[in-house]
Design a protein around this motif. Structure first.
Motif, PDB file in Angstrom:
ATOM      1  N   ALA A 165       0.803  -1.219   0.000  1.00 17.41           N
ATOM      2  CA  ALA A 165       0.000   0.000   0.000  1.00 17.41           C
ATOM      3  C   ALA A 165       0.838   1.271   0.000  1.00 17.41           C
ATOM      4  CB  ALA A 165      -0.916   0.015   1.231  1.00 17.41           C
ATOM      5  N   TRP A 166       2.079   1.172   0.449  1.00 15.98           N
ATOM      6  CA  TRP A 166       2.920   2.363   0.574  1.00 15.98           C
ATOM      7  C   TRP A 166       4.370   1.925   0.611  1.00 15.98           C
ATOM      8  CZ3 TRP A 166       6.497   4.395   4.014  1.00 15.98           C
ATOM      9  CH2 TRP A 166       6.753   5.774   3.914  1.00 15.98           C
ATOM     10  N   SER A 167       5.238   2.734   0.020  1.00 19.01           N
ATOM     11  CA  SER A 167       6.666   2.430   0.051  1.00 19.01           C
ATOM     12  C   SER A 167       7.460   3.717   0.073  1.00 19.01           C
ATOM     13  CB  SER A 167       7.071   1.569  -1.150  1.00 19.01           C
ATOM     14  OG  SER A 167       6.886   2.285  -2.361  1.00 19.01           O
ATOM     15  N   SER A 168       8.699   3.606   0.521  1.00 15.11           N
ATOM     16  CA  SER A 168       9.560   4.775   0.600  1.00 15.11           C
ATOM     17  C   SER A 168      11.019   4.339   0.484  1.00 15.11           C
ATOM     18  CB  SER A 168       9.329   5.513   1.917  1.00 15.11           C
ATOM     19  OG  SER A 168      10.146   6.667   2.010  1.00 15.11           O
ATOM     20  N   ALA A 215      -7.122  -5.533   2.081  1.00 18.10           N
ATOM     21  CA  ALA A 215      -7.989  -4.769   1.186  1.00 18.10           C
ATOM     22  C   ALA A 215      -8.993  -3.964   2.002  1.00 18.10           C
ATOM     23  CB  ALA A 215      -8.717  -5.709   0.233  1.00 18.10           C
ATOM     24  N   GLY A 216      -9.194  -2.707   1.624  1.00 20.59           N
ATOM     25  CA  GLY A 216     -10.174  -1.862   2.291  1.00 20.59           C
ATOM     26  C   GLY A 216      -9.628  -1.007   3.406  1.00 20.59           C
ATOM     27  N   THR A 269      -6.178  -0.953  10.966  1.00 24.01           N
ATOM     28  CA  THR A 269      -6.218  -1.798  12.159  1.00 24.01           C
ATOM     29  C   THR A 269      -5.201  -2.932  12.084  1.00 24.01           C
ATOM     30  OG1 THR A 269      -8.019  -3.125  11.212  1.00 24.01           O
ATOM     31  CG2 THR A 269      -8.641  -1.293  12.655  1.00 24.01           C
ATOM     32  N   ASP A 270      -4.751  -3.253  10.862  1.00 23.52           N
ATOM     33  CA  ASP A 270      -3.760  -4.318  10.675  1.00 23.52           C
ATOM     34  C   ASP A 270      -2.774  -3.890   9.605  1.00 23.52           C
ATOM     35  OD1 ASP A 270      -4.933  -6.869  12.184  1.00 23.52           O
ATOM     36  OD2 ASP A 270      -6.596  -5.855  11.176  1.00 23.52           O
TER      37      ASP A 270
END
Length: 201
Positions: A46-49, A63-64, A71-72
């Motif tokens: 979902a995200w990277s850097s 998902a979602g 929450t996880d």
């Protein structure tokens, strides 16, 4: 809220403060695949850097869920440098020890697995209201620190982390629930997790 490099490996407060939102599709800097299966669930990148030449961070969510309020979460981080997994682990333990002096909700357990030469840190941390008594966000993290050895002779640290969060009125009950066999079960699953093959971009 997410994490910056130094806050996660060395000085993390609440898992999740980073340099800003990411609108474009995340880059798979670790070449691990777009999703990871853990504890019966699929987590999607979902995200990277890649904020420095030495540091890579990727976050995976079901998902979602969103990085801004989850929450996880699973995290994979790699530092390619002379920093050792023991250095990173010791710094985090020292930070939690300091935080525990002023935050009564902070607690942690530490483990060393001699066979694999890995360190495991299971900790609870909270963001509290100004009075210090009301929990606004509660988070449990399990960090697993492992040596990194790259294909070109690079060395450093791999961090695999599992984060679970609760918010508002549900947060105090969440903190109380983290104990006994339930706590041990998740920590054991993190310990047994098979790391994906990592190749740095």
């Amino acid at each position: 809220m997410r994490l910056l490099f130094y806050s996660c490996l060395l000085f993390c407060m609440i898992s999740g403060t980073n340099a800003g939102a990411q609108s474009a599709k995340p880059v798979n800097y670790l070449n691990t695949g777009s999703d990871i299966s853990f504890n019966g669930s699929k987590f999607i990148l979902a995200w990277s850097s890649h904020p420095t030449a030495l540091y890579y961070k990727q976050e995976y969510l079901p998902a979602g869920q969103s990085p801004e309020k989850f929450t996880d979460m699973l995290m994979l981080e790699v530092v390619s440098s002379s920093l050792t997994h023991k250095d990173a682990y010791d710094a985090k333990v020292a930070e939690l020890t300091s935080l525990k002096r002023t935050n009564p909700y902070v607690n942690f357990e530490t483990f060393y697995h001699k066979e694999s030469d890995e360190y495991l840190l299971d900790f609870v941390i909270t963001a509290n209201a100004a009075d210090g008594k009301t929990i606004q966000i509660a988070e449990r993290n399990i960090y697993r620190y492992k040596k990194y050895s790259g294909s070109k002779g690079e060395t450093g640290v791999i961090l695999f982390a599992v984060s679970k969060r609760s918010y508002g009125a549900a947060a105090p009950g969440f903190v109380k629930s983290i104990s006994g066999e339930t706590r041990k079960d998740l920590a054991d699953k993190v310990k047994r997790f098979a790391f994906p093959s990592i190749t740095l971009k």
